[in-house]
Design an enzyme around this catalytic site. Structure first.
Site, PDB file in Angstrom:
ATOM      1  N   SER A  63       0.872  -1.166   0.035  1.00 18.75           N
ATOM      2  CA  SER A  63      -0.155  -0.044   0.060  1.00 18.75           C
ATOM      3  C   SER A  63       0.935   1.327  -0.193  1.00 18.75           C
ATOM      4  CB  SER A  63      -0.926   0.049   1.247  1.00 18.75           C
ATOM      5  OG  SER A  63      -1.336   1.394   1.379  1.00 18.75           O
ATOM      6  N   SER A 120     -13.383   1.686   1.494  1.00 18.15           N
ATOM      7  CA  SER A 120     -13.381   0.028   1.516  1.00 18.15           C
ATOM      8  C   SER A 120     -14.025  -0.384   0.249  1.00 18.15           C
ATOM      9  CB  SER A 120     -13.881  -0.497   2.742  1.00 18.15           C
ATOM     10  OG  SER A 120     -15.139  -0.137   2.924  1.00 18.15           O
ATOM     11  N   ASP A 164     -22.726   0.863  -1.209  1.00 17.32           N
ATOM     12  CA  ASP A 164     -21.261   1.472  -1.355  1.00 17.32           C
ATOM     13  C   ASP A 164     -20.685   0.756  -2.473  1.00 17.32           C
ATOM     14  OD1 ASP A 164     -21.987   2.544   0.929  1.00 17.32           O
ATOM     15  OD2 ASP A 164     -20.805   1.365   2.247  1.00 17.32           O
TER      16      ASP A 164
END
Ligand code: GLA
Length: 365
Positions: A63, A120, A164
């Site tokens: 990341s 997310s 989402d």
């Protein structure tokens, strides 16, 4: 320490590079797990995922946002954190009968994490898009959203609805995405004429959100059971909820009226009425659904009293995170700055998340 570039991580170019946005929900909150309706918009900020084959038989993740590396064998579980979302997506693809070879995975995001913009879902959809491209998987965008939701529930352990992931997979920044959570049918709709949005973070960190979210879900299921309907989406007479005991009455009232607000909004109302519907939504989330907190109430109040603001509400699950306001075109930046100055004068740490989210005409997506 500065983050590794993609080129250094892969020793050249990756095999695939995909991305997905977060979401700002304009109307239709806590309706998705009641089989209802919602109207999110994609954020301009996106999460990027790049992939290439791994040569050491392990998954190697990096990341760039966290400057963190994770390595795990295909038969092992990934450690908690960003790697669990990645692993969840890999396992969902495998559960569909496709094998995923060991990969090098590079992740970076421009989305703030924990501010209620669904970073997310953006990560899950970006990862699944990358896997779809790399392995030529036969999943459409709705199937991808469903797999992303399953990954979130099973691997990130958040018992979320589908909004989402549908938004990350199907929305753009220039339209509202009307979603029917029961059928998963969807339609891109125009944002009200002569309007633009601003998104402001309250700076309040996550606290009770997860436990209260699960409690609200259980209350909605119980309310539907007592009303003798499969879900609150199926309540035909809005007044029937008034016979329920508290707090089920208030929870069901919110869901039934919130669904009606979304349906009115997609019927094509002007900015003024759309703003009223947003204000009503916030009041309902505060008084009936009880997922607001004083900071979000103040912030929406300060936004609402600005000239040329049609309406404002909390966006997302509540208890923390961000607010969205619908403003006259050209007025959002000033309104946001003035509201934030007042909010932060009270000792808060509010900040601008999206300076102007605007109409499709001036959007180059
Ligand atoms: C979170 C969940 C969504 C939805 C909203 C509330 O963002 O992930 O599924 O339930 O809260 O509308």
């Amino acid at each position: 320490m500065s983050a590794l570039s993609m080129e250094r991580f892969f020793g050249g170019a990756p095999q695939v590079h995909e991305s997905a946005p977060g979401r700002v929900n304009l109307l239709g909150e806590h309706t998705d797990y009641n089989d209802g309706y919602m109207l999110p918009v994609a954020t301009p900020q996106r999460t990027e995922v790049a992939l290439a084959a791994s040569r050491d038989g392990h998954f190697n993740l990096y990341s760039a946002t966290l400057d963190a590396s994770v390595r795990f064998a295909p038969a092992e579980a990934a450690p908690p954190g960003f790697a669990s979302y990645i692993e969840g997506c890999i396992r969902m693809v495998e559960a569909e009968g496709f094998s995923v070879p060991p990969l090098r995975v590079y992740v970076s995001t421009a989305l703030p994490v924990g501010a209620g913009l669904s970073s997310s879902a953006a990560l899950e959809v970006a990862m699944l898009r990358a896997l779809r491209t790399l392995l030529a998987l036969p999943f459409d965008d709705v199937a991808l959203a469903r797999m992303a939701q399953r990954a979130e529930i099973a691997y990130a352990k958040v018992n979320c609805g589908i909004m989402d992931q549908m938004a990350a997979s199907l929305a753009d920044t220039g339209h509202m995405l009307f979603i029917d959570a029961r059928t998963l049918s969807y339609q891109l709709c125009e944002i009200p004429t002569d309007s633009e949005m601003i998104v402001v973070d309250s700076g309040v960190p996550r606290s009770l959100a997860a436990s209260k979210y699960n409690e609200r879900r259980a209350e909605c299921d119980e309310a539907a059971r007592r009303l003798g309907v499969p879900t609150l989406r199926d309540v035909a007479d809005p007044d029937s909820v008034e016979a329920l005991p508290a707090p089920l009455r208030q929870r069901a009232r919110h869901v039934v009226r919130e669904n009606a607000r979304v349906l009115e909004a997609v019927g094509g109302v002007g900015a003024r009425r759309f703003g009223e519907l947003m204000n009503e939504s916030h009041a309902s989330l505060r008084d009936d659904y009880e997922v607001s907190i004083p900071a979000l109430d103040y912030l929406t109040d300060y936004l609402r009293v600005q000239p040329d603001v049609y309406g404002a509400r909390l966006t997302g699950a509540g208890f923390c995170g961000a607010c969205v306001a619908l403003c006259r075109k050209g007025a959002a930046a000033r309104a946001g700055a003035a509201a934030l100055a007042r909010f932060n004068a009270g000792g808060m740490q509010g900040s601008l998340l999206i300076p102007v989210l605007s109409h499709s005409e001036d959007n180059n997506e």
